[in-house]
Design an enzyme around this catalytic site. Structure first.
Site, mmCIF file in Angstrom:
data_model
loop_
_atom_site.group_PDB
_atom_site.id
_atom_site.type_symbol
_atom_site.label_atom_id
_atom_site.label_comp_id
_atom_site.label_asym_id
_atom_site.label_seq_id
_atom_site.Cartn_x
_atom_site.Cartn_y
_atom_site.Cartn_z
ATOM 1 N N MET A 181 0.812 -1.215 0.000
ATOM 2 C CA MET A 181 0.000 0.000 0.000
ATOM 3 C C MET A 181 0.852 1.275 0.000
ATOM 4 O O MET A 181 0.517 2.273 0.642
ATOM 5 C CB MET A 181 -0.972 -0.021 1.191
ATOM 6 C CG MET A 181 -1.893 -1.239 1.178
ATOM 7 S SD MET A 181 -2.602 -1.633 -0.448
ATOM 8 C CE MET A 181 -4.166 -0.797 -0.314
ATOM 9 N N ARG A 182 1.953 1.216 -0.757
ATOM 10 C CA ARG A 182 2.786 2.399 -0.940
ATOM 11 C C ARG A 182 3.156 2.509 -2.413
ATOM 12 O O ARG A 182 3.233 1.482 -3.098
ATOM 13 C CB ARG A 182 4.060 2.316 -0.098
ATOM 14 C CG ARG A 182 3.790 2.344 1.409
ATOM 15 C CD ARG A 182 5.086 2.159 2.172
ATOM 16 N NE ARG A 182 4.845 1.981 3.598
ATOM 17 C CZ ARG A 182 5.055 2.924 4.528
ATOM 18 N NH1 ARG A 182 5.509 4.115 4.178
ATOM 19 N NH2 ARG A 182 4.811 2.674 5.794
ATOM 20 N N ASN B 209 1.939 -5.597 -10.544
ATOM 21 C CA ASN B 209 1.045 -5.304 -9.420
ATOM 22 C C ASN B 209 -0.326 -5.911 -9.711
ATOM 23 O O ASN B 209 -0.714 -6.055 -10.873
ATOM 24 C CB ASN B 209 0.895 -3.786 -9.270
ATOM 25 C CG ASN B 209 -0.035 -3.393 -8.143
ATOM 26 O OD1 ASN B 209 0.054 -3.923 -7.027
ATOM 27 N ND2 ASN B 209 -0.961 -2.476 -8.412
ATOM 28 N N HIS C 136 -4.384 -5.200 -8.927
ATOM 29 C CA HIS C 136 -5.275 -4.140 -8.460
ATOM 30 C C HIS C 136 -6.717 -4.653 -8.538
ATOM 31 O O HIS C 136 -7.102 -5.262 -9.545
ATOM 32 C CB HIS C 136 -5.107 -2.895 -9.339
ATOM 33 C CG HIS C 136 -5.928 -1.738 -8.863
ATOM 34 N ND1 HIS C 136 -5.626 -1.048 -7.709
ATOM 35 C CD2 HIS C 136 -7.050 -1.167 -9.363
ATOM 36 C CE1 HIS C 136 -6.539 -0.099 -7.529
ATOM 37 N NE2 HIS C 136 -7.409 -0.158 -8.516
ATOM 38 N N GLU D 293 -8.625 -12.688 -8.237
ATOM 39 C CA GLU D 293 -7.230 -12.259 -8.087
ATOM 40 C C GLU D 293 -6.330 -13.470 -7.887
ATOM 41 O O GLU D 293 -5.221 -13.541 -8.418
ATOM 42 C CB GLU D 293 -7.082 -11.315 -6.883
ATOM 43 C CG GLU D 293 -7.792 -9.986 -7.044
ATOM 44 C CD GLU D 293 -7.512 -9.041 -5.884
ATOM 45 O OE1 GLU D 293 -6.353 -8.934 -5.449
ATOM 46 O OE2 GLU D 293 -8.474 -8.388 -5.397
HETATM 47 C C1 GAR Z 1 -5.947 -7.173 -2.822
HETATM 48 O O1 GAR Z 1 -7.332 -7.052 -3.062
HETATM 49 C C2 GAR Z 1 -5.161 -6.354 -3.816
HETATM 50 O O2 GAR Z 1 -5.715 -6.359 -5.108
HETATM 51 C C3 GAR Z 1 -5.250 -5.004 -3.190
HETATM 52 O O3 GAR Z 1 -5.064 -5.223 -1.819
HETATM 53 C C4 GAR Z 1 -5.578 -6.508 -1.504
HETATM 54 C C5 GAR Z 1 -4.507 -7.282 -0.772
HETATM 55 O O4 GAR Z 1 -5.028 -8.470 -0.283
HETATM 56 N N1 GAR Z 1 -4.263 -4.105 -3.704
HETATM 57 C C6 GAR Z 1 -4.489 -2.816 -3.873
HETATM 58 O O5 GAR Z 1 -5.541 -2.275 -3.588
HETATM 59 C C7 GAR Z 1 -3.321 -2.057 -4.449
HETATM 60 N N2 GAR Z 1 -3.753 -0.795 -4.963
HETATM 61 P P1 GAR Z 1 -4.084 -9.640 0.165
HETATM 62 O O6 GAR Z 1 -3.103 -9.024 1.183
HETATM 63 O O7 GAR Z 1 -4.969 -10.637 0.798
HETATM 64 O O8 GAR Z 1 -3.372 -10.150 -1.040
#
Ligand code: GAR
Length: 208
Positions: free
Chosen positions: A95-96, A112, A114, A179
């Site tokens: 988240m950076r 990445n 998203h 995902e």
């Molecule tokens: C996931 O949904 C990923 O797509 C999102 O954070 C979550 C992490 O979940 N990423 C973002 O929003 C990046 N902009 P996880 O720690 O269970 O993989």
């Protein structure tokens, strides 16, 4: 697999995408192996996942500024990856915004995931943005990381419906399941050397 590509995963939170990648890498025939899990958050669930899989992990203090990383932390992450012969860096809920040496060292070799169908709903709270906007379909995107926020060339996307009674939680869960399919598939494409960036378009060679 002797010539499997070494990857690093960087995660700030729960680590379910990291877990999906770690599970995929357990398969002998999968073309990648995770060399190290990096996190900016000492409380990240991803660290426990790394321990459960016996994967090396390190916590790197990225500084107090929310959403950004200090130059020192970027250099440290870059050298941890370079020292291990990492060929691909996978951001999985980091988240950076990546800047500095890590970006320079892994330009074109960092991807990445998203939780939205980019270019819609970049940045934070993508699932809430999608619900608030009223779209009928949502999903996830795996893309190369460039200097922008969620703007790099798209490798693959998976789509889910938005249902009338969806909450942020129910939609997020539906997207998350996709995902976990999309990320291992995208890493496979890259590790097999089948991905070519052609301007904004990414071509997957021999994709049937
Ligand atoms: C996931 O949904 C990923 O797509 C999102 O954070 C979550 C992490 O979940 N990423 C973002 O929003 C990046 N902009 P996880 O720690 O269970 O993989």
């Amino acid at each position: 697999m002797a010539d499997a590509m070494k990857i690093a995963v960087i995660a700030s939170g729960r680590g379910s995408n990291f877990e999906a990648l770690a599970s995929a890498c357990r398969d002998e025939s999968y073309p990648a192996r995770i060399a190290i899990l990096l996190s900016d958050n000492p409380g990240a669930g991803a660290l426990a996942v790394a321990d459960a899989f016996g994967i090396e992990r390190a916590v790197v203090d990225c500084g107090p500024k929310k959403g950004s990383m200090s130059p020192e932390s970027s250099s440290l992450m870059a050298s941890l990856c370079v020292e291990r012969g990492v060929g691909l860096v996978c951001l999985a809920g980091f988240m950076r915004i990546v800047k500095g040496e890590l970006m320079r060292a892994f330009s074109g070799r960092m991807i990445n995931i998203h939780p939205a169908l980019l270019p819609s709903f970049r940045g934070l709270d993508a699932q809430r943005q999608a619900l608030d906007y009223g779209v009928r379909f949502a999903g996830c995107t795996v893309h190369f990381v460039d200097d922008g926020v969620d703007t790099g060339p798209i490798i693959l996307q998976r789509v889910v419906p938005v249902l009338p009674d969806d909450s942020v939680e129910s939609l997020s869960a539906r997207i998350l399941a996709e995902e976990h399919v999309a990320y291992p598939a995208a890493v496979r494409f890259v590790a097999e050397g089948r991905v070519r960036i052609d301007g904004r378009r990414v071509r997957i060679l021999d994709d049937n």
